[in-house]
Enzyme design. Structure first.
Site, PDB file in Angstrom:
ATOM      1  N   TYR A  33     -46.144  32.209  36.153  1.00  0.00           N
ATOM      2  CA  TYR A  33     -46.629  30.845  36.354  1.00  0.00           C
ATOM      3  C   TYR A  33     -45.680  29.847  35.707  1.00  0.00           C
ATOM      4  CZ  TYR A  33     -48.358  30.285  31.534  1.00  0.00           C
ATOM      5  OH  TYR A  33     -48.440  30.162  30.174  1.00  0.00           O
ATOM      6  N   LYS A 148     -42.609  34.429  31.776  1.00  0.00           N
ATOM      7  CA  LYS A 148     -43.839  33.623  31.756  1.00  0.00           C
ATOM      8  C   LYS A 148     -44.871  34.226  32.701  1.00  0.00           C
ATOM      9  CE  LYS A 148     -45.077  28.690  31.452  1.00  0.00           C
ATOM     10  NZ  LYS A 148     -45.740  28.693  30.169  1.00  0.00           N
TER      11      LYS A 148
END
Ligand code: PDD
Length: 284
Positions: A33, A148
């Site tokens: 994300y 991430k």
């Protein structure tokens, strides 16, 4: 007013946007994300966030499913549809949908793309009026926090635990060394006005963190990326966290120690102002 989300090529009402129960992001955390801020027509560091999105996907062996320009076009359309003034842009891309199996599918599957915006007041941190307290906690996250991914349960648990003790953030400590915070990077200012922050490796390399390095340079401040203990951090002149949503947020207390005199956030405030000054040049 209706809020719209982008999902796999369509714009849907937020509460009607659906994903398969066999989405690998949902079942295995097999998804990455990005988050960046939107402020009255300015997207903060979006190119840098898209670079990291591509890097995170690459680390999982997933190709960027659509072009950068397409991402930007979708964001611009969502901003309009949602009448966004200030807030966040959120991207989530999973490997795709496949029958549940721990083995990553050999055959290419189509990534699931979710893009949303969220209206939010972006605090004007220039006056540093809202310092936070933080507590230290064991960093129990997996070894690839540089990617991430959406696997944020340890971060959520740590932050929630912090809030029960009146702390809006926490500081992770791994083998006696400070890594970062649950949803931000951690910095402190030493007695020579140097900015100290953890080196890359056991942290997410924050986009804001890196842009703050440029700000520091412009302010004539030295940035030192090195390992440090929580004890050293508690004795800092100033301390703060950085993230796309907070930019710079000063810290008043780490555990039971008041940082500096508990009310001077001079360097923090200068960094914030410099960030706001240089940001339009970055997105131009
Ligand atoms: N979090 N470290 C962690 C663990 C983070 O989750 C974040 C960002 C950062 C700061 O990165 P950046 O400066 O690129 O925002 C560091 C976002 C804001 C989130 O999860 O909502």
């Amino acid at each position: 007013m209706d809020r719209f989300a982008y999902i796999n090529g369509s714009y849907k009402r937020h509460n009607q946007a659906e994903i398969s129960i066999d989405d690998r992001g949902l079942q295995f955390g097999d998804a990455v994300y990005e988050v960046y801020s939107y402020q009255n027509g300015r997207v903060l560091d979006d190119d840098l966030h898209l670079n990291r999105l591509e890097r995170s996907l690459g680390a999982l062996g997933i190709k960027m499913p659509i072009t950068r320009d397409s991402f930007k076009t979708i964001v611009a359309r969502l901003v309009k549809m949602n009448n966004l003034k200030t807030g966040l842009v959120y991207f989530q891309i999973s490997r795709g949908t496949a029958p549940r199996d721990h083995f990553i599918p050999k055959k290419k599957i189509t990534p699931n793309i979710i893009i949303t915006t969220k209206s939010m007041k972006i605090p004007d941190n220039s006056k540093m009026v809202k310092p936070i307290n933080v507590i230290s906690q064991d960093d129990i996250r997996w070894g690839r926090v540089d990617i991430k991914t959406v696997m944020l349960l340890p971060n959520c648990m740590a932050k929630t635990n912090g809030r029960e003790k009146d702390c809006e953030e926490i500081v992770f400590v791994k083998n006696g060394v400070v890594t970062e915070s649950a949803s931000s990077n951690f910095f402190f200012v030493d007695s020579d006005n140097n900015l100290i922050t953890a080196p890359t490796g056991d942290i997410l390399e924050g986009i804001t963190r890196n842009t703050l390095f440029d700000c520091a340079k412009k302010l004539g401040l030295k940035v030192i990326e090195r390992k440090f203990s929580i004890k050293e951090a508690r004795q800092a002149k100033e301390a703060f966290v950085s993230s796309a949503t907070q930019i710079v947020r000063p810290i008043k207390k780490i555990d039971d120690s008041v940082i500096g005199d508990g009310k001077n956030y001079d360097i923090c405030s200068k960094l914030y102002d410099m960030y706001m000054k240089i940001i339009p040049k970055i997105v131009e």
